[in-house]
Design a protein around this motif. Structure first.
Motif, PDB file in Angstrom:
ATOM      1  N   GLY A  71      -3.297   4.531   0.360  1.00 20.25           N
ATOM      2  CA  GLY A  71      -3.890   4.509   1.691  1.00 20.25           C
ATOM      3  C   GLY A  71      -3.351   5.624   2.557  1.00 20.25           C
ATOM      4  O   GLY A  71      -2.615   6.498   2.083  1.00 20.25           O
TER       5      GLY A  71
ATOM      6  N   ILE B 172       0.854  -1.183   0.000  1.00 18.24           N
ATOM      7  CA  ILE B 172       0.000   0.000   0.000  1.00 18.24           C
ATOM      8  C   ILE B 172       0.892   1.237   0.000  1.00 18.24           C
ATOM      9  O   ILE B 172       1.844   1.325   0.796  1.00 18.24           O
ATOM     10  CB  ILE B 172      -0.919   0.016   1.240  1.00 18.24           C
ATOM     11  CG1 ILE B 172      -1.769  -1.269   1.292  1.00 18.24           C
ATOM     12  CG2 ILE B 172      -1.813   1.254   1.240  1.00 18.24           C
ATOM     13  CD1 ILE B 172      -2.491  -1.469   2.602  1.00 18.24           C
TER      14      ILE B 172
ATOM     15  N   SER C 287      -4.994   2.283   6.478  1.00 16.29           N
ATOM     16  CA  SER C 287      -6.283   2.103   5.812  1.00 16.29           C
ATOM     17  C   SER C 287      -6.137   2.343   4.315  1.00 16.29           C
ATOM     18  O   SER C 287      -5.462   3.290   3.893  1.00 16.29           O
ATOM     19  CB  SER C 287      -7.314   3.063   6.402  1.00 16.29           C
ATOM     20  OG  SER C 287      -8.554   2.938   5.730  1.00 16.29           O
ATOM     21  N   ILE C 288      -6.732   1.463   3.504  1.00 12.02           N
ATOM     22  CA  ILE C 288      -6.736   1.645   2.049  1.00 12.02           C
ATOM     23  C   ILE C 288      -7.844   2.629   1.672  1.00 12.02           C
ATOM     24  O   ILE C 288      -8.994   2.467   2.092  1.00 12.02           O
ATOM     25  CB  ILE C 288      -6.950   0.304   1.326  1.00 12.02           C
ATOM     26  CG1 ILE C 288      -5.753  -0.621   1.570  1.00 12.02           C
ATOM     27  CG2 ILE C 288      -7.146   0.520  -0.166  1.00 12.02           C
ATOM     28  CD1 ILE C 288      -5.911  -1.998   0.945  1.00 12.02           C
ATOM     29  N   ASP C 289      -7.483   3.626   0.858  1.00  8.71           N
ATOM     30  CA  ASP C 289      -8.441   4.643   0.435  1.00  8.71           C
ATOM     31  C   ASP C 289      -8.975   4.387  -0.975  1.00  8.71           C
ATOM     32  O   ASP C 289     -10.172   4.526  -1.230  1.00  8.71           O
ATOM     33  CB  ASP C 289      -7.796   6.028   0.483  1.00  8.71           C
ATOM     34  CG  ASP C 289      -7.371   6.411   1.887  1.00  8.71           C
ATOM     35  OD1 ASP C 289      -8.119   6.091   2.832  1.00  8.71           O
ATOM     36  OD2 ASP C 289      -6.296   7.020   2.031  1.00  8.71           O
TER      37      ASP C 289
END
Length: 258
Positions: A62, A31, A49-51
């Motif tokens: 992310g 990521i 967190s992956i966006d």
């Protein structure tokens, strides 16, 4: 590595960098995150967190959420396990604690319960066990048969269906035991006290009573809500010592039974 060499770079603003985050889950691709804390985050376990995953990007984009700790330490790797397997580890919220009985709650015989406090009930668990959820007894009956009883802590006396504490327990599903900590399914007032069948105190239980012949043929069974009084909370070693030396003579596993 090759992924980092291709994608990690400083941005023209002189403040931020794109870095590659590699998950411990091999199913998750690297990521790319943009951060001002590149040097400080190196060597740390992170929660990311992956966006999005743009069509022109080899890897998803992310953002940094928080630092779990330094890679390789026991506390940090424990946090990683909890995150990886999504094990609830937050303190119990106020609405759950509000469902608990008062700290000075007294257990007394109530209508609908069978008083079995005269029976020689005891438990057998690993050393140091605090959440004793089952116990047993065995006595000879006047007709020559035997009564065998299994007693399970009556948690439902304190946890009503649909309440906040019931829903919290359903979400947690089980108590989790780790190397350096335990995460209870219910608050400790229940798990290690009122719902723990400790020795020499009264406790509410669900009880199954079997009548069996000397040849172990079951000739009767009964299920009751009960109140019991365990005469001892034994370890496996203490129980084996009593089996090996019924007269209680000597040995490291000696135990006093009241």
């Amino acid at each position: 590595d090759a992924v980092a060499m291709r994608h990690e770079r400083e941005h023209p603003d002189g403040l931020t960098s794109t870095v590659v985050f590699v998950s411990i889950d091999a199913r998750v691709p690297p990521i790319l995150i943009r951060t001002t804390q590149r040097d400080r985050l190196a060597g740390m376990r992170l929660l990311v967190s992956i966006d999005s995953w743009p069509a022109d990007s080899e890897y998803p984009l992310g953002h940094y959420v928080r630092t779990l700790g330094e890679t390789g330490t026991k506390d940090t790797e424990t946090k990683v396990l909890l995150q990886e397997f999504r094990i609830p580890c937050e303190p119990f919220p106020a609405k759950v604690l509000a469902c608990l009985p008062p700290a000075d709650y007294k257990i007394e015989l109530e209508p609908g319960r069978t008083d079995l406090r005269h029976l020689p009930v005891l438990s057998i668990d690993p050393p140091g066990c605090k959440d004793i959820d089952d116990a047993l007894h065995c006595i000879e009956l006047p007709n020559g048969n035997w009564q065998v009883g299994v007693h399970i802590a009556d948690v439902t006396h304190y946890v009503e269906a649909g309440t906040a504490i019931d829903l919290e327990a359903a979400d947690r599903s089980t108590s989790t035991y780790l190397v350096n900590r335990r995460l209870d399914m219910l608050p400790s007032l229940l798990t290690t006290d009122l719902c723990s069948l400790k020795g020499n105190v009264d406790r509410f239980a669900f009880t199954v009573l079997w009548e069996v012949t000397p040849d172990a043929e079951i000739v009767g069974v009964d299920f009751v809500k009960s109140i019991i009084h365990s005469i001892a909370a034994l370890t496996y070693q203490q129980a084996q010592s009593l089996i090996d030396r019924p007269d209680g003579a000597g040995g490291d596993g000696d135990v006093e039974i009241q």
